[in-house]
Design an enzyme around this catalytic site. Structure first.
Site, short mmCIF file in Angstrom:
data_model
loop_
_atom_site.label_atom_id
_atom_site.label_comp_id
_atom_site.label_asym_id
_atom_site.label_seq_id
_atom_site.Cartn_x
_atom_site.Cartn_y
_atom_site.Cartn_z
N TYR A 1 43.57 89.62 26.73
CA TYR A 1 43.13 88.53 25.84
C TYR A 1 44.22 87.47 25.84
O TYR A 1 45.41 87.78 25.77
CB TYR A 1 42.93 89.06 24.42
CG TYR A 1 42.56 87.99 23.42
CD1 TYR A 1 41.23 87.67 23.18
CD2 TYR A 1 43.54 87.28 22.73
CE1 TYR A 1 40.89 86.67 22.27
CE2 TYR A 1 43.20 86.28 21.82
CZ TYR A 1 41.88 85.99 21.60
OH TYR A 1 41.54 85.00 20.71
N GLU B 1 40.51 79.82 24.37
CA GLU B 1 40.55 81.29 24.43
C GLU B 1 39.97 81.79 25.75
O GLU B 1 38.88 81.38 26.15
CB GLU B 1 39.71 81.85 23.26
CG GLU B 1 39.62 83.35 23.22
CD GLU B 1 38.63 83.83 22.15
OE1 GLU B 1 39.08 84.27 21.10
OE2 GLU B 1 37.41 83.74 22.39
#
Lengths: 427, 334
Positions: free
Chosen positions: A120, A208
């Site tokens: 992530y 993101e």
């Protein structure tokens, strides 16, 4: 402002962050072609078909499909383009899907016995430290909020210097902590550096990549490749003036039509579920007006012993400091376009906003408002509370126009206004 | 002397020839603020409608007028530059009224100002430069009403000769402590403009005066925050009670609650504090007008903030109509 996944991929690509090859289609007739392009050179022979909507929950709704044949690709694309997607994050009637992404499914290197090398990576602004921060984790591909909640240790946070941005040594340290080795390190550093540059240059509020993955080793890439599979961006609306190329990516189909209409008149409007429309000047006062409606509504229902009903605000509406009579008229028309609205509370504390301008706007709106049965004027109860700049002139205008405003009740203060409007709606 | 500004503060307007700048320069001028002039690059040497001198640069304006405060009305794209120009010219109190300034601009500006102030932790009273806003209504230290029209009771111009209003707040709703029934002055700090007016109105109606009202603005990255103002009000002998108005989004009010608790224990904060938090009915994830008013996590909801403030002994109004009465009960009055 949010953008679609296929647009996010283009943005990553323009900053040299690698993404699997793929293409966005708007018509099912291009599905076969797009499949052929995506499958070419694929190590797995798999292609992923993804509906392009902002709402989450696509996978569970059947709007993300992994396919191996042209026929399956066409079937999946056709399904998505002709059915509405329903998930907990969409309105009950679902969302129309107008675009579908067809992309190569990346092969992901194994981690241990059963895991995969999924990471992530995100950048956002931390209000408290007034810095942009990079957030990274070895546990990608899942809900990061859950990871942060269950295992805060699994989350790496690095503050970025306000003027210099992410430094090389910071990115290397994150790459080491994520477990990258050999040539993977420089690849991961390049991705992080590019993402932080993109974040600042394009005035993002969130950038993101989830998941960022490592592919298995090949002859050309003996250490594998670090690539971005899915990405999400949101942008600071206040920064869009310097990024027309980003502003043009906004998809009006994804937004509430009433909210778009409001924007054109400089009104800040958010549709909610209740039955009392609000028209207020100032964001804080508008929120407080919503609060007092719910509070007084609940008090009244409790007093009457009614348990199966709620009285709530139907919207947030801030007319701003410099609204014109036309904007006020438009605001009424937007509020009343919602059939659930059974009463309206106007709450104005004039600072820059002049009470007489609001009053004239109310009168014009009432005189020009057409009901579905062809009659003109407001039928729902209207409670008006005016205070501040030019208040006497405003009150006089309303008094003189009483004939055009049969449902008008003047309120002496905030609490009086809320009590009157909830009483009128409760019946 | 209340906080930040007083009757002697000389004030500039950056963007004085713009429509907003001109209207509010006049408003401040008529209130009685010592408006020293304004700045519009390229229009130096001329005068505005009130006869105030216009300068090309802030540095020049400061040299010739001795101004120590400024209100900024330039468009969002130029606000960061205007703030830094004011600081470079040595202006201490910089109020950025402009709405719509990009967050990334404010991150850079705050970092430069923090550096000039000797670090982000330097307390507001010791800062060389105090930024208020952006996206804020400004600051007002009311003075006693003068020049009242004896027949209508309306104030003439100037409204007061002992007060100072910087920004867009309506001046007439404020009360100077000398003309207040209770003889007590409240310091008000708020993230919202019109909700500040509401609070001023309610406290004035209940017989209080106001020492200073600070609109800190609704943006996520800004100058003064709640803690800074609490600190200034706590140390100001002319402030007898503090009313803080917050809203959903961010952790400013939770930090304020911790500050209140710690400083009650240490004895620095001896004054009653009342509060209100807007946005209990706001749905998560939606921007409620203010860029800073989005609920993201569990700590930035209205309920979490209300609970923290109550735990710190703050008298919290649950209805926005009760802000004044919450202050009154905290002051031990009825």
């Amino acid at each position: 402002m949010k953008i679609h996944e296929h647009q996010a991929r283009d943005l990553l690509h323009s900053y040299k962050i690698p993404v699997p090859p793929g293409r966005m289609i708007e018509s099912v007739e291009h599905a076969a072609d797009a499949f052929a392009q995506a499958v070419a050179g694929s190590p797995t022979g798999e292609v992923v078909i993804k509906a392009q909507v902002h709402a989450g929950g696509r996978g569970k709704a059947g709007f993300v499909k992994l396919v191996k044949t042209k026929e399956d690709a066409v079937t999946a694309a056709k399904f998505m383009l002709t059915n509405r997607m329903k998930s907990p994050q969409t309105p009950p009637e679902g969302l129309e899907v107008k675009k579908v992404l067809i992309a190569q499914a990346a092969e992901i290197a194994k981690r241990g016995a059963s895991g995969h090398e999924e990471f992530y990576l995100a950048i956002t602004t931390d209000r408290k430290s007034r810095r942009n921060i990079l957030i990274a984790s070895r546990e990608g591909g899942v809900e990061i909020e859950q990871v942060a909640h269950d295992r805060p240790d699994a989350i790496i946070k690095v503050p970025l210097h306000p003027l210099l941005g992410l430094q090389g040594f910071q990115a290397r340290e994150v790459a080491f902590k994520l477990g990258f080795k050999g040539k993977q390190i420089n690849q991961a550093v390049a991705v992080m550096t590019a993402l932080s540059k993109l974040f600042v240059e394009k005035d993002c509020t969130l950038a993101e990549i989830n998941p960022l993955v490592l592919t298995p080793p090949t002859k050309d890439h003996p250490d594998g490749q670090v690539i971005a599979i899915d990405a999400k961006f949101s942008f600071d609306e206040n920064g869009l003036f310097r990024h027309p190329e980003i502003a043009s990516l906004a998809d009006s189909a994804e937004e509430n039509p009433a909210e778009i209409r409001a924007q054109k008149y400089g009104l800040s409007y958010v549709a909610l579920d209740g039955q009392i429309g609000c028209l207020v000047n100032g964001a804080g006062l508008a929120m407080a007006t919503m609060d007092i409606i719910k509070l007084e509504g609940q008090k009244l229902l409790d007093a009457k012993g009614i348990k199966d009903k709620t009285i709530e605000p139907a919207n947030f509406l801030d007319v701003g400091g410099s609204a014109t009579e036309e904007a006020v008229t438009e605001a009424f028309s937007i509020i009343l376009s919602d059939d659930r609205v059974k009463g309206i509370m106007v709450n104005i504390f004039g600072g820059i906003m002049k009470c007489d301008v609001i009053a004239q706007g109310i009168i014009n709106a009432a005189r020009g408002f057409k009901n579905k049965d062809g009659s003109t004027g407001f039928k729902v109860p209207l409670v008006v509370r005016l205070e501040g700049t030019n208040v006497e002139a405003g009150r006089k205008l309303l008094q003189d126009a009483k004939g055009s405003l049969p449902t008008l009740q003047a309120a002496t203060d905030l609490s009086d206004a809320a009590k009157k409007v909830v009483a009128a709606v409760a019946g | 002397m209340a906080i930040l500004i007083d009757a002697n503060t000389k004030v500039l307007c950056q963007g004085i020839t713009g429509s907003f700048g001109a209207v509010h320069t006049k408003g401040c001028f008529l209130y009685g603020t010592k408006m020293a002039g304004g700045v519009t690059p390229g229009k130096g040497g001329t005068k505005d409608a009130n006869g105030l001198p216009i300068f090309d640069t802030v540095a020049q304006a400061v040299r010739e007028t001795g101004a120590s405060a400024t209100m900024i009305f330039v468009p969002p794209a130029f606000t960061a530059d205007a703030i830094l120009e004011a600081a470079d010219a040595g202006i201490r109190v910089i109020c950025a009224i402009t709405e719509g300034v990009p967050v990334q601009d404010m991150i850079r500006v705050r970092s430069v100002l923090d550096e000039l102030n000797g670090g982000a932790e330097t307390s507001a009273s010791k800062r060389k430069f105090v930024l208020v806003g952006p996206n804020c209504p400004g600051v007002i230290t009311p003075g006693p009403r003068t020049n009242m029209n004896s027949t209508t009771g309306e104030p003439g111009a100037p409204f007061t000769n002992a007060g100072c209003k910087i920004g867009i707040m309506p001046g007439y709703i404020n009360t100077h402590v000398s003309q207040s029934k209770r003889g007590k002055a409240i310091g008000i700090v708020s993230r919202s403009g019109t909700l500040t007016y509401e609070a001023v109105w309610q406290t004035s109606n209940l017989g209080f005066g106001q020492s200073t009202c600070v609109g800190i603005g609704g943006d996520p990255v800004r100058g003064l925050n709640h803690i800074d103002c609490l600190e200034l009000f706590a140390d100001d002998p002319e402030t007898h009670g503090i009313l803080m108005i917050g809203e959903i989004g961010g952790s400013d009010e939770i930090d304020a609650a911790k500050w209140i608790e710690a400083n009650r224990k240490s004895g620095r904060l001896k004054k009653p504090v009342a509060g209100f938090i807007a946005g209990r009915t706001a749905p998560p994830g939606r921007r409620m007008g203010h860029a800073g008013a989005i609920i993201g996590g569990a700590d930035d909801t209205a309920d979490a903030k209300i609970a923290a403030l109550k735990a710190a002994g703050v008298s919290v109004a649950m209805s926005p109509a009760d802000m004044g009465s919450a202050m009154l009960s905290a002051m031990g009055g009825s």
